[in-house]
Scaffold this motif. Structure first.
Motif, short mmCIF file in Angstrom:
data_model
loop_
_atom_site.label_atom_id
_atom_site.label_comp_id
_atom_site.label_asym_id
_atom_site.label_seq_id
_atom_site.Cartn_x
_atom_site.Cartn_y
_atom_site.Cartn_z
N SER A 146 -12.12 13.02 -7.60
CA SER A 146 -12.51 11.72 -8.08
C SER A 146 -13.45 11.98 -9.47
CB SER A 146 -13.41 10.79 -7.18
OG SER A 146 -14.43 11.37 -7.17
N HIS A 149 -11.07 12.96 -12.26
CA HIS A 149 -9.88 12.01 -12.82
C HIS A 149 -10.79 10.74 -13.57
CE1 HIS A 149 -6.50 9.31 -12.82
NE2 HIS A 149 -7.59 8.37 -12.46
N LYS A 181 -6.03 14.82 2.21
CA LYS A 181 -5.29 13.61 1.35
C LYS A 181 -5.03 14.34 0.16
CE LYS A 181 -7.22 9.11 3.05
NZ LYS A 181 -7.87 9.76 4.39
N GLU A 184 -3.28 12.17 -5.50
CA GLU A 184 -2.93 10.83 -5.69
C GLU A 184 -3.31 9.67 -4.80
OE1 GLU A 184 -0.63 14.06 -7.56
OE2 GLU A 184 -1.03 13.42 -5.13
N LYS A 185 -3.57 9.98 -3.57
CA LYS A 185 -3.93 9.04 -2.52
C LYS A 185 -5.66 8.86 -2.71
CE LYS A 185 -3.95 6.27 0.95
NZ LYS A 185 -3.25 4.81 0.71
N ILE A 187 -7.18 9.42 -5.64
CA ILE A 187 -7.46 8.57 -7.05
C ILE A 187 -7.11 7.15 -6.69
CG2 ILE A 187 -6.52 8.10 -9.13
CD1 ILE A 187 -6.06 11.20 -9.14
N GLU A 188 -5.98 6.81 -5.83
CA GLU A 188 -5.61 5.31 -5.42
C GLU A 188 -6.85 4.60 -4.89
OE1 GLU A 188 -2.62 2.96 -2.64
OE2 GLU A 188 -2.16 5.07 -3.30
N VAL A 189 -7.44 5.35 -3.84
CA VAL A 189 -8.44 4.68 -2.93
C VAL A 189 -9.78 4.82 -4.00
CG1 VAL A 189 -10.23 5.13 -1.17
CG2 VAL A 189 -7.78 5.76 -0.88
N TYR A 190 -10.16 5.38 -4.79
CA TYR A 190 -11.21 5.13 -5.56
C TYR A 190 -11.05 4.39 -6.61
CZ TYR A 190 -14.43 8.70 -3.17
OH TYR A 190 -15.10 9.46 -2.35
N GLN A 191 -9.75 4.09 -6.94
CA GLN A 191 -9.71 3.30 -8.03
C GLN A 191 -9.97 1.89 -7.64
OE1 GLN A 191 -8.01 3.83 -11.26
NE2 GLN A 191 -9.15 1.92 -11.66
N LYS A 192 -9.96 1.37 -6.47
CA LYS A 192 -10.21 0.17 -5.82
C LYS A 192 -11.72 0.13 -5.93
CE LYS A 192 -6.23 0.19 -2.72
NZ LYS A 192 -5.86 0.30 -1.08
N ASP A 195 -12.71 -0.45 -9.75
CA ASP A 195 -12.33 -1.69 -9.94
C ASP A 195 -13.30 -2.70 -9.41
OD1 ASP A 195 -10.19 -0.59 -11.34
OD2 ASP A 195 -8.65 -1.18 -9.99
#
Length: 206
Positions: A146, A149, A181, A184-185, A187-192, A195
């Motif tokens: 995280s 990225h 994990k 990519e997964k 990053i997807e979770v932390y993006q939430k 945001d």
């Protein structure tokens, strides 16, 4: 925070995850490190007087009271120091504060490296992989992925050589590969969280 299903709240009104329930006696356990220790102790309890070699089987949780306390302190350090330091840096939107927050993070990382050095490695408690390693690894993986990225931050290799060697060694274990994990997964979770600008604690409430 996302509300849990009622069936889950009936078992664990605090709604925290992870949580496990022993259907034989109704015991409900939550908090990652406590769940890990409970499962290790329960497996030992079920094993009883079997012929399994305890010297090889039960290294996940030290039997010695002092060593078990040290393991718990390392786990607590992750929950109360390293985790918050990582998340605070991740969510910071003031570039002028990044350097200070990076130093706070590295102070927390030094505690882990000091444990490795003091106990001779290659694992946090010494020569055996224990619940300390199992508890730290998910945090460490999320931290590495995280912060690289979202913040362009990487743990300094020259300052944390032993710690990064520990991470590389643990990452080779089949058990770790099976449950980790993908980048990519993560990053997807932390993006939430980024945001939604969650404050620290949001991870434990969802």
């Amino acid at each position: 925070a996302r509300r849990k299903e009622q069936w889950f709240l009936d078992i664990n009104p605090r709604g925290k995850v992870p949580a496990i329930q022993n259907t034989k006696d109704g015991t409900v356990i939550y908090e990652s490190s406590i769940c890990n220790e409970y499962l290790s102790d329960y497996a030992r309890q079920l094993d009883g007087d079997s012929s399994l070699n305890k010297e090889d089987v039960w290294k996940l949780a030290p039997v010695d009271a002092g060593q078990k306390a040290i393991m718990r302190l390392l786990n607590d350090h992750i929950d109360t120091q390293l985790g918050p330091a990582q998340y605070t840096l991740l969510m910071n939107d003031d570039p002028d504060k990044d350097n200070e927050l990076e130093r706070n993070l590295e102070d927390a990382l030094y505690t882990l490296q000091a444990s490795l050095i003091a106990r001779g490695g290659p694992y946090l408690m010494g020569k055996h992989f224990t619940l300390a390693d199992a508890h730290v690894l998910p945090f460490f993986l999320r931290l590495v992925v995280s912060l690289k990225h979202f913040k362009g931050y990487e743990i300094p290799k020259d300052e944390f050589a032993e710690l990064l060697e520990w991470y590389a060694l643990c990452s080779k274990r089949d058990s770790v590969k099976a449950v980790s994990k993908s980048d990519e997964k993560i990053i997807e979770v932390y993006q939430k969280f980024v945001d939604m600008k969650y404050s620290f604690g949001g991870l434990n409430q969802n």
